[in-house]
Scaffold this motif. Sequence first.
Motif, short mmCIF file in Angstrom:
data_model
loop_
_atom_site.label_atom_id
_atom_site.label_comp_id
_atom_site.label_asym_id
_atom_site.label_seq_id
_atom_site.Cartn_x
_atom_site.Cartn_y
_atom_site.Cartn_z
N UNK A 84 38.53 30.94 55.73
CA UNK A 84 39.72 31.77 55.52
C UNK A 84 39.82 32.33 54.11
N UNK A 85 38.90 31.91 53.24
CA UNK A 85 38.92 32.38 51.86
C UNK A 85 38.21 33.73 51.78
N UNK A 86 38.79 34.73 51.13
CA UNK A 86 38.14 36.05 51.03
C UNK A 86 36.74 35.95 50.43
N UNK A 87 35.83 36.76 50.92
CA UNK A 87 34.44 36.74 50.47
C UNK A 87 34.35 36.97 48.97
N UNK A 88 35.22 37.81 48.44
CA UNK A 88 35.19 38.10 47.01
C UNK A 88 35.45 36.85 46.18
N UNK A 89 36.20 35.88 46.75
CA UNK A 89 36.47 34.63 46.04
C UNK A 89 35.39 33.60 46.30
N UNK A 90 34.84 33.61 47.52
CA UNK A 90 33.81 32.63 47.89
C UNK A 90 32.48 32.92 47.19
#
Length: 213
Positions: A84-90
Amino acid sequence: ERLKPVLEDPRRPKTAHNANYDLTVLAAHGIRVTGVDFDTMVAAHLLGEKTLGLKGLAFSRLNTEMTPITDLIGKGKNQRSMADVPIAEVSPYACADADFTWRLRQELEPELKKEGLWELFTDLEMPLLPVLVEMEVEGIRLDAPALGRLSTEIGERLAALEKDIHAAAGEPFNIGSPKQLVHVVFEVLQLPHGRKGKTGYSTDAEVLEELAP
């Protein structure tokens, strides 16, 4: 689909941290990873590191504090899945994991060789990895009746040993209690003891083996 051929190609060596977990997860999604030739967690274990987590090793070995996973997924009842974490953060988090795993290999591999542990690592520990993963994925068959008989046999042997210990002590006591063991060994039997600590005299295996006749 793009990564699967690379991950399954034994000609492409891979470095991982706790590969057992990664390979088990990927196997559940139809990817049979081959070619893992270095696991930094296993290497750290052989070298006697107290902390085996990637972030702990990055801090102790590379003097770098990595981002904790809780910064991305939270804690407690509000914790979310990494999915559920945005790809930009992961992405930065995942890249850091890969980067520091590789950096740790550069740090640990020469040390394994220097300490004479390289053959143990390459000839025993790493070849065991796919075996353990296969066991976790496929499961193992146990001979339950044989294990039951073994349990009974060991139980009887332990009971006999406990009886002999009580006879030698001259009184029954809980042999699993360090406090009662100290009383029997050093006060009742008056065997020589070492230096007294905050919790009393030590009765660890090394001390008891020295007292054995």
